[in-house]
Write an enzyme that holds these catalytic residues in place. Structure first.
Site, PDB file in Angstrom:
ATOM      1  CG  PHE A 108      -0.516  -0.338   2.490  1.00 49.34           C
ATOM      2  CD1 PHE A 108      -0.147   0.660   3.371  1.00 49.34           C
ATOM      3  CD2 PHE A 108      -0.386  -1.667   2.899  1.00 49.34           C
ATOM      4  CE1 PHE A 108       0.355   0.350   4.610  1.00 49.34           C
ATOM      5  CE2 PHE A 108       0.107  -1.977   4.146  1.00 49.34           C
ATOM      6  CZ  PHE A 108       0.481  -0.953   5.011  1.00 49.34           C
ATOM      7  CB  SER A 109       3.683   2.556   0.623  1.00 48.34           C
ATOM      8  OG  SER A 109       4.630   1.512   0.725  1.00 48.34           O
ATOM      9  CD  GLU A 162      15.517  -4.136  -1.690  1.00 50.93           C
ATOM     10  OE1 GLU A 162      15.720  -5.353  -1.908  1.00 50.93           O
ATOM     11  OE2 GLU A 162      14.461  -3.559  -1.982  1.00 50.93           O
ATOM     12  CE  LYS A 197       6.424   2.862   3.318  1.00 54.64           C
ATOM     13  NZ  LYS A 197       7.104   2.004   4.266  1.00 54.64           N
ATOM     14  CB  SER A 214      17.795   8.870   4.746  1.00 54.28           C
ATOM     15  OG  SER A 214      17.377   8.661   6.027  1.00 54.28           O
ATOM     16  CG  ASP A 260       9.019  -7.819   7.794  1.00 51.19           C
ATOM     17  OD1 ASP A 260       9.472  -8.976   7.633  1.00 51.19           O
ATOM     18  OD2 ASP A 260       8.401  -7.199   6.912  1.00 51.19           O
ATOM     19  CD  GLU A 280      13.400  -9.065   0.787  1.00 53.24           C
ATOM     20  OE1 GLU A 280      13.985  -9.580   1.779  1.00 53.24           O
ATOM     21  OE2 GLU A 280      12.474  -9.595   0.177  1.00 53.24           O
TER      22      GLU A 280
HETATM   23  N1  ADE Z   1      13.429   1.816  -1.215  1.00 57.93           N
HETATM   24  C1  ADE Z   1      12.613   1.836  -0.166  1.00 57.93           C
HETATM   25  N2  ADE Z   1      13.003   2.769   0.704  1.00 57.93           N
HETATM   26  C2  ADE Z   1      14.101   3.361   0.192  1.00 57.93           C
HETATM   27  C3  ADE Z   1      14.970   4.385   0.641  1.00 57.93           C
HETATM   28  N3  ADE Z   1      14.776   5.009   1.793  1.00 57.93           N
HETATM   29  N4  ADE Z   1      16.001   4.700  -0.135  1.00 57.93           N
HETATM   30  C4  ADE Z   1      16.196   4.062  -1.303  1.00 57.93           C
HETATM   31  N5  ADE Z   1      15.415   3.106  -1.762  1.00 57.93           N
HETATM   32  C5  ADE Z   1      14.374   2.746  -1.024  1.00 57.93           C
END
Ligand code: ADE
Length: 483
Positions: free
Chosen positions: A25-26, A99, A43, A93, A138, A142
């Protein structure tokens, strides 16, 4: 970010350059603040969906936990939040180096020196979380991102729990709820601890279990508990059914065996005070200077341009209008690993959200995407079916045969069309059936087995596993019984 407390930020304060992650959902965007030109990850959550799916508690937890963790460099920082009529925005940030999972896949596994360093950073992060009474729940590769200097940034606190605070808040359908369904769990199958799996009260030790699994994974390149289905993974977890491959370092093995322990109170560190002193003192960390971990290992492939700044493409307006949204989604569909709008930037792989399959789309989402697809140069080849995944693959005649570049289009229907991109002609279709099987040979080469033929395919960008997963999901979607 200039701290002007008098004015809340608005989307038009940022240029949204590309999609870097998608969850259930984001969506996370790379954005540049118009005034400072500084990069952020924003986000964006859809209010309607959050309310419809009763996910308010996830959003609040994430915000509360990130604010509490703002004093440590090991977490994604929450700079600001704001909203408009349809969306909530978290300004975070930006983790330039993506990841941990992607780097693990690229390197296959890490040398012990790297594991010691990243396990030490992760332990400091866990200590800080504990001092703030937060359980992540969690933790997984990732959710461990790298900043531009290759230090970790732990992210995604949607499943977190703040001990003491949340206990009083009980929401229907909330996974913290006492009345929750037996066996419903928070987290991701491979990293979930047995007590969380069995619906017992969560403790900091749940993160220690995941910590043990991540150390194992960094050394081996695979998670300790692997099986063909979540159910089988859970069985293995409950029975502590995992193995160390030959040659696994003895000291590392001792640490992992002391963390991956069924009884939460018996895990190494579980009875320590705020700092996890007994873990710090384990001989695996004999070379770690806890007061100064030193520079991070150079995980890069040598071609990252992490000194370069992002560039705002000509003509891009600030804000997140429907038009810009549509363009960013199209860019992602067309160039999932080669973003067009940003120069000087190594590809960041789309964040995989394990609970959301490619085929998990609402009717509304399908219609929205079909509308966008109308303007697409490949839409005439897919008979009005929604394109779920696309990309240029090398199609070989036999294992050693001549390879031809084809645009593959995986669609609802189900279909897997292939088009010659130089002449823009449809060349054929891999026939779908319940007997269709994929087989990844390595990160580039994969086979699609059909009853009458094997298709030998190669993804030059190295995401063969994602192709196999995508095709498997479509097969399972249309032929669920057999698969
Ligand atoms: N993907 C999800 N969150 C992120 C983030 N803070 N910086 C870079 N990629 C992302």
């Amino acid at each position: 970010m200039p701290q002007n407390e008098d004015r809340k930020k608005v989307p038009k304060d940022f240029y949204f350059l590309k999609i870097v992650g998608e969850g259930s959902f984001s969506t996370v965007y790379l954005a540049l603040e118009a005034e400072s030109k500084k990069e952020y990850a924003i986000k964006v959550l859809k209010k309607r969906q959050i309310i419809r799916e009763n996910k308010m508690e996830y959003v609040n937890r994430e915000k509360k936990s990130l604010l509490k963790l703002g004093g440590s460099k090991y977490f994604v920082h929450l700079y600001a939040t704001f909203q408009d009529s349809e969306h909530l925005y978290f300004v975070l940030s930006y983790a330039r180096n993506g990841e941990l999972l992607n780097h693990l896949i690229r390197h296959k596994s890490f040398c012990l020196e790297w594991v010691e360093f990243y396990a030490a950073e992760l332990l400091l992060a866990l200590e800080y979380m504990k001092s703030k009474h937060i359980i992540h729940r969690d933790l997984k590769p990732e959710n461990i991102l790298f900043d531009r200097n290759w230090h970790i940034l732990v992210t995604d606190f949607g499943s977190s729990k703040i001990i003491g605070e949340d206990d009083t808040v009980q929401q229907p359908n909330d996974s913290n709820n006492c009345r929750r369904r037996k066996n419903s769990f928070v987290g991701t199958a491979q990293y979930v601890s047995p007590e969380v799996l069995h619906g017992e009260k969560p403790s900091y030790s749940a993160d220690l279990w995941a910590f043990g699994c991540i150390i194992y994974q960094m050394i081996v390149g695979q998670t300790p508990f692997r099986a063909g289905s979540e159910y089988l993974i859970f069985q293995k977890i409950t029975n502590l059914d995992y193995e160390f491959p030959e040659g696994f370092d003895e000291t590392a093995r001792d640490l992992v065996e002391k963390l991956i322990v069924i009884v939460p109170e018996n895990r190494l560190g579980a009875n320590d005070s705020t700092s996890y002193s007994s873990i710090r003192e384990h001989s695996f960390f004999k070379n770690t200077n806890w007061d100064d971990l030193g520079p991070a290992p150079a995980l890069s492939d040598g071609c990252d341009k992490d000194k370069d700044n992002f560039v705002i493409p000509n003509g891009l307006e600030p804000g997140l209008s429907d038009e810009i949204l549509a363009q960013l989604h199209l860019n992602m569909l067309s160039f999932p690993s080669e973003p067009e709008v940003v120069m000087h930037e190594p590809p960041v792989r789309k964040k995989s959200e394990p609970k959301r399959r490619l085929t998990d789309l609402t009717q509304e989402e399908i219609e929205e995407r079909l509308k966008l697809q109308k303007d697409d140069e490949y839409s005439s080849f897919v008979d009005g079916n929604l394109i779920l995944k696309r990309g240029i693959l090398e199609k070989k005649k036999g294992t050693f045969g001549f390879a031809r570049k084809r645009m593959f289009l995986l669609t609802f229907g189900p279909h897997l069309y292939y088009v010659d991109p130089s002449t823009m002609t449809l060349k054929g279709e891999v026939p779908f059936s319940e007997d269709m099987k994929t087989e990844a040979k390595n990160f580039k080469v994969f086979y699609v087995h059909t009853p009458n033929r094997i298709y030998y395919l190669e993804d030059p960008t190295g995401y063969a596993l994602e192709w196999c997963k995508a095709i498997d999901e479509v097969v399972t979607h249309y032929f669920p019984k057999k698969n």
